[in-house]
Design an enzyme around this catalytic site. Structure first.
Site, short mmCIF file in Angstrom:
data_model
loop_
_atom_site.label_atom_id
_atom_site.label_comp_id
_atom_site.label_asym_id
_atom_site.label_seq_id
_atom_site.Cartn_x
_atom_site.Cartn_y
_atom_site.Cartn_z
N GLY A 39 0.84 -1.18 0.00
CA GLY A 39 0.00 0.00 0.00
C GLY A 39 0.88 1.23 0.00
O GLY A 39 2.08 1.16 -0.29
N SER A 46 3.79 -2.31 8.49
CA SER A 46 4.68 -2.92 9.48
C SER A 46 3.98 -3.09 10.82
O SER A 46 4.17 -4.09 11.51
CB SER A 46 5.94 -2.07 9.65
OG SER A 46 6.66 -2.00 8.43
N LYS A 174 -6.32 1.83 10.59
CA LYS A 174 -6.41 3.03 11.44
C LYS A 174 -7.86 3.50 11.60
O LYS A 174 -8.15 4.70 11.66
CB LYS A 174 -5.54 4.16 10.87
CG LYS A 174 -4.08 3.74 10.68
CD LYS A 174 -3.19 4.89 10.26
CE LYS A 174 -1.75 4.42 10.06
NZ LYS A 174 -0.84 5.52 9.69
N SER A 478 34.62 7.01 -34.28
CA SER A 478 34.63 7.56 -35.64
C SER A 478 35.98 8.25 -35.88
O SER A 478 36.46 9.00 -35.03
CB SER A 478 33.49 8.57 -35.80
OG SER A 478 33.53 9.15 -37.09
N GLY A 479 36.60 7.97 -37.01
CA GLY A 479 37.89 8.55 -37.30
C GLY A 479 39.05 7.73 -36.79
O GLY A 479 40.22 8.12 -36.95
N ALA A 480 38.78 6.57 -36.18
CA ALA A 480 39.85 5.73 -35.66
C ALA A 480 40.63 5.05 -36.79
O ALA A 480 41.78 4.65 -36.60
CB ALA A 480 39.30 4.70 -34.70
N LYS A 482 38.96 2.50 -38.83
CA LYS A 482 38.40 1.15 -38.98
C LYS A 482 38.22 0.77 -40.44
O LYS A 482 38.62 -0.31 -40.89
CB LYS A 482 37.05 1.06 -38.24
CG LYS A 482 37.11 1.29 -36.76
CD LYS A 482 35.76 1.16 -36.09
CE LYS A 482 34.76 2.18 -36.63
NZ LYS A 482 35.16 3.58 -36.41
N SER A 550 30.03 0.50 -33.29
CA SER A 550 29.42 -0.44 -32.32
C SER A 550 29.80 -0.06 -30.90
O SER A 550 30.57 -0.75 -30.23
CB SER A 550 29.84 -1.88 -32.63
OG SER A 550 31.23 -2.02 -32.84
#
Length: 640
Positions: A39, A46, A174, A478-480, A482, A550
């Site tokens: 609830g 408790s 209650k 990018s630009g490595a 590959k 990736s």
């Protein structure tokens, strides 16, 4: 009832009136009910559980003394006991006055044993609440009589309904703080029943209670003469357990362990999920669908003539059939389904969002398979029941998805069999549980599309090409470099008469993946599709060279899992961001820095470098030609 009073009806007089051994034997035969209290925050969950423990005489005298002293120290009203302290065991919970973790407690009455889970009320702890509800037979939904039905009340009600808890009790707590007013109780019940009916919950039992004062907990309260229903414990003792109704269903037993203590015995151990089994019964072992006959039902106490749902047993078969952990032994005349595509409900529990296309481990009982979420059909607003369009699920969100597994999963719809239809998703990298789910049904395409056997194998394709298939997966910013390196690798392999094909990230987006953008979801799908293509090419015996940013480890690992062991070679083209940006051959970094290009890896989208690649090439230290030589040398030996 005064705060310290206990009902005499639950005093264990049996310990005095009968032999202790007879009492213990009778106690062992009691049924066990698992329940959850849930609830909104401060509805008194408790406190209610503490009262149940107190009334059932589960508290030792020293615990009671400590509890009384702690209650006085914390300033509980009058000389009353703060029963919540029995359950809120974490220091953080006591300091904040809330429940964070799921607390489990045991208590017993003369009629039944109980395990009760006290679950968090705060929205951010919804995943904790789902954990507690996953094994529950019954849910007690508490409502503060002063506040009525709140959004979190609706949330938790919707959750327990989705998870498959069939028995619900609305405890309007209650009541002492509203002077036990019947009109207040009736208004709350009407409000709740109207909401519950809209999401498919029926047959709710409503009880006016006071956890603090003990009204209608164990016996009828004089303060609510207008209420004629059962007290809370009376109802809990009378509820029919699901395990008894499951005994009338077809027999299913997931195999948890193959028991071979010596060479003359081979049995299959597990908990019977549904149905009844006897020696001589015809059974099917799934997913292979091989048939056999039950020879013996073995237990620690000896062989049984019959076993039923809820019992843990070891079954021996009359035939030497292939059966291992994760398989399911089932009635031969009415076996469960096996499929690899499903509709399911997910409750997302991870801080990182759920993204379609990402691969996870799916664990259903003892079965564990690789699974991919294909699409998110919709997200459920658990307060209103509204279905919302969604592409991903965030923490604590609930959604309906289509998912696919890498091999058939033996299952039944969760609505029919919680053991055979409930699962969890596990992150493949961290092994953290990221979601809990329930299977609805197998998708039609999973049943209509079957593998077509082929006479020419992948081994034959490779043999006539005189090479071993492989996927050389080049990943980096990018630009490595590959694409440049990949092109040089293919030229060198071509000079060596190797049969290759190069899949380049840009080229693929001109055709196969032209419909995809650069959001995280689209990037995941981009790599998934390329992985499927690479797998088909290795089946044809080719050496595949793939050059893709990736950026996510999980997606690269997915492609690895698609290929045969040893065929995936991850090559990290390791170039510092500053160097890659300085090269910027396409001007993309400049556009990304200017805000013209969104979701660009390294700028506003992360790159996750490989943890343990087969090759790591530092392009700041070697030329593209040297890098290509390193890759070819790794694949086929020294190329010179």
């Amino acid at each position: 009832m005064p705060p310290h009073a206990r009902s005499d009806a639950y005093r264990p007089e049996a310990l005095i009136a009968e032999d202790i051994d007879a009492y213990l034997a009778r106690h062992e035969r009691k049924t066990l009910l698992r329940l959850i209290t849930c609830g909104s925050v401060d509805d008194g969950k408790s406190t209610l559980i503490g009262r149940l423990l107190y009334e059932s005489h589960t508290i030792f005298e020293d615990q009671l003394d400590t509890l009384t002293a702690e209650s006085a120290r914390l300033g509980t009203q009058g000389d009353a006991i703060d029963f919540a302290l029995l359950v809120d065991g974490l220091a953080a919970e006591r300091e904040q006055g809330i429940t964070i973790d799921v607390a489990y407690r045991f208590f017993s009455t003369p009629a039944r044993k109980f395990i009760v889970a006290d679950c968090p009320g705060h929205e951010q702890y919804t995943r904790n609440m789902v954990t507690g509800a996953s094994t529950a037979d019954l849910a007690v939904i508490l409502v503060d009589a002063r506040k009525g039905v709140l959004p979190q009340t609706r949330r938790h009600s919707h959750l327990v309904h989705l998870i498959g808890v069939r028995h619900l009790v609305l405890a309007v707590n209650k009541m002492d703080l509203v002077d036990y007013d019947q009109a207040t109780f009736d208004r709350i019940v009407a409000d709740y029943v109207d909401f519950a009916g809209g999401i498919g919950i029926t047959g709710v039992i409503a009880v006016p209670v006071s956890g603090f004062k003990g009204d209608n907990i164990t016996t009828a309260s004089v303060n609510t003469p207008w209420y004629t229903g059962p007290a809370l414990i009376e109802h809990l003792e009378a509820v029919e357990l699901d395990q008894f109704s499951s005994r009338t269903r077809p027999f299913r037993m997931p195999v948890q362990w193959v028991n071979r203590p010596h060479h003359d015995f081979r049995g299959f151990s597990g908990l019977i999920a549904s149905g009844t089994v006897r020696p001589g019964d015809q059974v099917s072992v799934l997913p292979s669908a091989r048939r056999s006959t039950i020879s013996r039902i073995v237990t620690e106490g000896g062989d049984l003539p019959v076993a039923v749902a809820g019992q843990s047993v070891t079954l021996t078969l009359s035939d030497e059939v292939d059966c291992s952990r994760g398989d399911v032994i089932a009635s031969a005349g009415d076996p469960p389904q096996a499929a690899d595509q499903f509709e399911a409900t997910l409750v997302w529990m991870a801080d990182e969002p759920m993204l379609p296309g990402r691969a996870y481990w799916l664990k259903l009982g003892a079965q564990q398979v690789a699974a991919t979420i294909q699409t998110t059909k919709y997200e459920v607003n658990v307060v209103t029941g509204e279905r919302l369009a969604a592409k991903k699920l965030e923490l604590n969100a609930i959604g309906v998805v289509n998912l696919a597994t890498d091999r058939p999963l033996v299952f039944e719809p969760y609505a029919d069999n919680r053991t055979m239809g409930g699962f969890i998703l596990i992150d493949r990298l961290t092994n953290a549980t990221v979601a809990a789910g329930t299977l609805h049904f197998a998708l039609n395409r999973a049943q209509n599309v079957q593998w077509q056997p082929l006479d020419i194998s992948r081994e034959h394709h490779a043999r006539i090409k005189n090479q071993k298939p492989a996927v050389l997966w080049l990943t980096g910013l990018s630009g490595a470099g590959k694409s440049t390196i990949a092109n040089l690798v293919e030229k060198r392999l071509a000079w060596m008469n190797r049969h290759t094909f190069l899949l380049d990230g840009d080229n693929i987006r001109h055709g196969l993946n032209r419909d995809l953008g650069f959001t995280e979801v689209d990037r995941i799908e981009n790599i998934r599709r390329v992985g499927e293509v690479a797998k088909l090419m290795t089946d044809a015996g080719l050496i595949v060279i793939a050059a893709f940013i990736s950026p996510f480890r999980a997606d690269r690992d997915l492609v690895r899992s698609m290929t045969a062991p040893g065929e995936f070679v991850e090559v990290h083209i390791d170039t510092p961001l500053a160097l890659a940006e300085a090269r910027d051959p396409k001007g993309l970094y400049a556009r990304a820095r200017a805000g013209e290009l969104k979701n660009f890896t390294g700028i506003d989208s992360p790159y996750e470098p490989p943890d343990d690649p087969e090759l790591r090439i530092d392009t700041a230290a070697v030329t593209p030609a040297e890098a290509a030589n390193l890759i070819v040398s790794y694949l086929v030996g020294d190329p010179r």
